[in-house]
Design a protein around this motif. Structure first.
Motif, PDB file in Angstrom:
ATOM      1  N   ILE A 259       0.760  -1.218  -0.033  1.00 42.59           N
ATOM      2  CA  ILE A 259       0.080   0.127  -0.036  1.00 42.59           C
ATOM      3  C   ILE A 259       0.917   1.217   0.201  1.00 42.59           C
ATOM      4  O   ILE A 259       0.697   2.274  -0.729  1.00 42.59           O
ATOM      5  N   ILE A 260       2.001   1.245   0.857  1.00 44.69           N
ATOM      6  CA  ILE A 260       2.643   2.389   0.833  1.00 44.69           C
ATOM      7  C   ILE A 260       3.796   2.656  -0.081  1.00 44.69           C
ATOM      8  O   ILE A 260       4.292   3.682  -0.747  1.00 44.69           O
ATOM      9  N   ILE A 261       4.192   1.351  -0.743  1.00 40.57           N
ATOM     10  CA  ILE A 261       5.017   1.329  -1.859  1.00 40.57           C
ATOM     11  C   ILE A 261       4.487   0.418  -2.884  1.00 40.57           C
ATOM     12  O   ILE A 261       4.916  -0.966  -2.775  1.00 40.57           O
ATOM     13  N   PRO A 262       3.601   0.645  -3.712  1.00 44.39           N
ATOM     14  CA  PRO A 262       3.012  -0.475  -4.539  1.00 44.39           C
ATOM     15  C   PRO A 262       4.111  -0.884  -5.631  1.00 44.39           C
ATOM     16  O   PRO A 262       3.798  -2.035  -5.939  1.00 44.39           O
TER      17      PRO A 262
ATOM     18  N   ALA B 111      16.854   1.224 -10.113  1.00 37.42           N
ATOM     19  CA  ALA B 111      17.086   2.621  -9.896  1.00 37.42           C
ATOM     20  C   ALA B 111      16.157   3.552 -10.305  1.00 37.42           C
ATOM     21  O   ALA B 111      15.713   4.669  -9.741  1.00 37.42           O
ATOM     22  N   VAL B 112      15.578   3.390 -11.457  1.00 36.07           N
ATOM     23  CA  VAL B 112      14.247   4.251 -12.157  1.00 36.07           C
ATOM     24  C   VAL B 112      13.262   4.348 -10.916  1.00 36.07           C
ATOM     25  O   VAL B 112      12.753   5.380 -10.591  1.00 36.07           O
ATOM     26  N   TYR B 113      12.884   2.987 -10.647  1.00 34.42           N
ATOM     27  CA  TYR B 113      11.682   3.019  -9.537  1.00 34.42           C
ATOM     28  C   TYR B 113      12.038   3.675  -8.287  1.00 34.42           C
ATOM     29  O   TYR B 113      11.219   4.407  -7.710  1.00 34.42           O
ATOM     30  N   THR B 114      13.351   3.471  -7.859  1.00 40.41           N
ATOM     31  CA  THR B 114      13.591   3.739  -6.678  1.00 40.41           C
ATOM     32  C   THR B 114      13.581   5.291  -6.578  1.00 40.41           C
ATOM     33  O   THR B 114      13.180   6.080  -5.633  1.00 40.41           O
ATOM     34  N   GLU B 115      14.243   6.129  -7.544  1.00 38.64           N
ATOM     35  CA  GLU B 115      14.081   7.469  -7.490  1.00 38.64           C
ATOM     36  C   GLU B 115      12.767   8.105  -7.486  1.00 38.64           C
ATOM     37  O   GLU B 115      12.546   8.756  -6.880  1.00 38.64           O
ATOM     38  N   ASN B 116      11.772   7.187  -8.036  1.00 46.86           N
ATOM     39  CA  ASN B 116      10.353   7.919  -7.887  1.00 46.86           C
ATOM     40  C   ASN B 116       9.930   7.635  -6.613  1.00 46.86           C
ATOM     41  O   ASN B 116       8.994   8.446  -6.044  1.00 46.86           O
ATOM     42  N   ILE B 117       9.950   6.458  -5.966  1.00 45.96           N
ATOM     43  CA  ILE B 117       9.687   6.155  -4.660  1.00 45.96           C
ATOM     44  C   ILE B 117      10.323   7.142  -3.801  1.00 45.96           C
ATOM     45  O   ILE B 117       9.388   7.551  -2.748  1.00 45.96           O
ATOM     46  N   LEU B 118      11.558   7.368  -3.618  1.00 41.21           N
ATOM     47  CA  LEU B 118      12.202   8.377  -2.664  1.00 41.21           C
ATOM     48  C   LEU B 118      11.455   9.652  -2.695  1.00 41.21           C
ATOM     49  O   LEU B 118      11.317  10.460  -1.973  1.00 41.21           O
ATOM     50  N   LYS B 119      11.306  10.074  -4.049  1.00 42.63           N
ATOM     51  CA  LYS B 119      10.851  11.472  -4.189  1.00 42.63           C
ATOM     52  C   LYS B 119       9.241  11.611  -3.813  1.00 42.63           C
ATOM     53  O   LYS B 119       9.133  12.641  -3.113  1.00 42.63           O
ATOM     54  N   ARG B 120       8.514  10.542  -3.928  1.00 40.16           N
ATOM     55  CA  ARG B 120       7.215  10.583  -3.554  1.00 40.16           C
ATOM     56  C   ARG B 120       7.133  10.406  -2.117  1.00 40.16           C
ATOM     57  O   ARG B 120       6.209  11.139  -1.535  1.00 40.16           O
ATOM     58  N   LEU B 121       8.288   9.865  -1.268  1.00 39.30           N
ATOM     59  CA  LEU B 121       8.206   9.621   0.211  1.00 39.30           C
ATOM     60  C   LEU B 121       8.863  11.028   0.835  1.00 39.30           C
ATOM     61  O   LEU B 121       8.841  11.115   2.085  1.00 39.30           O
ATOM     62  N   LYS B 122       9.290  11.668   0.004  1.00 45.35           N
ATOM     63  CA  LYS B 122      10.000  13.008   0.468  1.00 45.35           C
ATOM     64  C   LYS B 122      11.150  12.857   1.356  1.00 45.35           C
ATOM     65  O   LYS B 122      11.238  13.552   2.499  1.00 45.35           O
ATOM     66  N   VAL B 123      12.086  11.785   1.050  1.00 43.95           N
ATOM     67  CA  VAL B 123      12.947  11.709   1.898  1.00 43.95           C
ATOM     68  C   VAL B 123      14.082  12.750   2.033  1.00 43.95           C
ATOM     69  O   VAL B 123      14.305  13.264   0.865  1.00 43.95           O
ATOM     70  N   PRO B 124      14.887  12.800   3.077  1.00 36.86           N
ATOM     71  CA  PRO B 124      15.829  13.947   3.145  1.00 36.86           C
ATOM     72  C   PRO B 124      16.986  13.663   2.147  1.00 36.86           C
ATOM     73  O   PRO B 124      17.206  12.679   1.789  1.00 36.86           O
TER      74      PRO B 124
END
Length: 443
Positions: free
Chosen positions: A224-227, A296-309
């Motif tokens: 749910i949090i990371i589809p 890496a492509v998916y990770t970039e989207n996930i990290l931006k969506r989660l607004k990581v530092p």
């Protein structure tokens, strides 16, 4: 239980003014479990105005941080305490925040609104432990149990779903069956929670002792949090290198990584590209060529969506696309890695590769694990001995190149050439030798 001196003085000030005051929530749980308690919360029968009056009379500083919810932040001898009036919550319209709160004079009403029994206890030196919902027994039995109806608790505040599995990871507790059923039943409500709050809970979950079991058991919540994780849930890895499917390997790799958030996020996301790169050869062996770049492509989207530092983002995005790259044990190659990546990034990569191998077939991974230990030992020697691996470590600098007639990009090119020669032991890092080489070999 032993209350800290500062907390006791605040409680005493409120009691001496005729009010009730207790330590409450997570700090009580942590005291019982003999865990370090960072956030000490106090609950009281005094209203916010009455709290402030007591603090002023006792020359105690405070900040008005949440008056409409009954909270005053007290600053006392270098510590901060949230002091909150006993309250009950109004209706929750957004599965997250109450529309209003009502101040009450009864501690039992305040405890009834809290999320889990282990967090619904209060304590002061006069009354002792106030435990109306069996929180102490649940701690003894290592159980996470909702206060009252779990469906109601999760519908009030969907973030409590993440808090439940976070506590299961951090405390190594099991979620009680009725509460567990409600976790799965209400999981879609997490879509109403902000990315910032999700990431805060996920961060604690990932660094918990029980993270492997929690990720395995509550993968539906993770989806749910990371589809993007869901596609790797049921992908076998028919190869001699693996004993787990992709999700099992991922969970084990997270567990085996150091309790560093960037490294654990890296291991959570490092293989998500395998869902889109799997092939099986004529012998039935699975291959996942190119999965690193897809991950890496998916990770970039996930990290931006989660607004990581930014610091975590940069470290993870360096590691995911290269997590399978070979470092080796050769001193020159390690210095070249240091030159390109820097010390922290190279140390991170070693840890990522170690966690990755520890989550594979131990019979196949043993040699590589030994090599990683050697790599780390050589790296430590290079750093300890101050061997040069960056341009700034050279015995010459840009000014020296400028004095030799180099300009603009020529300066950088010359220094990089010198560094390469020094790393390859073709030149000693001595100023005279380096300048002589430049004069002789670099036009």
């Amino acid at each position: 239980m032993t209350i800290s001196k500062n907390a006791r003085e605040i409680i005493s000030a409120l009691e001496n003014a005729g009010y009730e005051a207790f330590l409450v929530g997570g700090c009580v749980r942590d005291y019982i479990m003999k865990r370090t308690c960072d956030d000490v919360d106090i609950t009281t029968s005094a209203t916010p105005d009455e709290i402030e009056k007591v603090l002023i009379n006792n020359n105690i500083k405070f900040i008005e941080t949440g008056l409409k919810h009954g909270t005053v932040t007290v600053l006392f001898n270098g510590d901060a305490f949230e002091v909150t009036t006993y309250r009950t919550d109004g209706d929750y319209k957004d599965n997250r925040h109450p529309e209003n709160v009502r101040f009450v004079k009864n501690l039992s009403e305040d405890l009834a609104r809290r999320d889990f029994t282990v967090n619904a206890m209060a304590y002061n030196d006069i009354a002792g432990l106030v435990d109306l919902y069996g929180g102490k027994e649940d701690i003894d039995n290592k159980i996470i149990r909702a206060v009252g109806d779990p469906d109601k608790r999760f519908n009030e505040d969907a973030l409590r779903i993440m808090r439940a599995i976070r506590f299961a990871s951090v405390l190594s507790f099991e979620i009680e069956n009725e509460t567990k059923q409600a976790v799965f039943k209400n999981k879609e409500l997490l879509k109403n929670v902000s990315s910032e709050r999700i990431f805060a809970e996920l961060s604690k979950l990932l660094t918990g002792e029980n993270v492997f079991n929690v990720l395995m058991e509550y993968r539906e919540i993770m989806a749910i949090i990371i589809p993007e994780l869901e596609p790797i849930f049921n992908i076998p890895q028919n190869t001699k290198w693996h004993i787990y499917d992709v999700w099992g390997h991922t969970c084990k790799a997270v567990e085996k990584a150091p309790k560093d958030l960037a490294l654990r996020i890296t291991m959570l996301l490092h293989d998500i590209g395998k869902a889109f790169s799997k092939t099986t050869d004529v012998n039935g062996t699975d291959h996942f060529k190119g999965h690193q770049k897809i991950s890496a492509v998916y990770t970039e989207n996930i990290l931006k969506r989660l607004k990581v530092p930014n610091e975590i983002y940069d470290r993870v995005m360096f590691l995911v696309p290269i997590h399978d790259m070979h470092i080796g044990t050769d001193r020159k190659k390690i210095k070249k890695w240091l030159s390109k990546a820097g010390e922290q990034n190279l140390r991170d990569l070693i840890e990522v590769k170690r966690a990755d191998k520890l989550a594979q077939n131990p019979q196949m991974a043993q040699r590589e694990l030994i090599n990683l230990d050697i790599t780390q030992a050589v790296l430590d020697e290079i750093i300890a001995e101050g061997e040069p691996f960056t341009v700034k470590d050279l015995a010459v600098n840009g000014n020296d190149m400028l004095s030799l007639g180099f300009q603009g990009k020529q300066i950088g090119n010359a220094l990089n050439t010198l560094l390469d020669k020094v790393i390859n032991d073709e030149l000693e890092n001595k100023k005279d030798d380096l300048i002589s080489y430049v004069k002789r070999e670099i036009p």
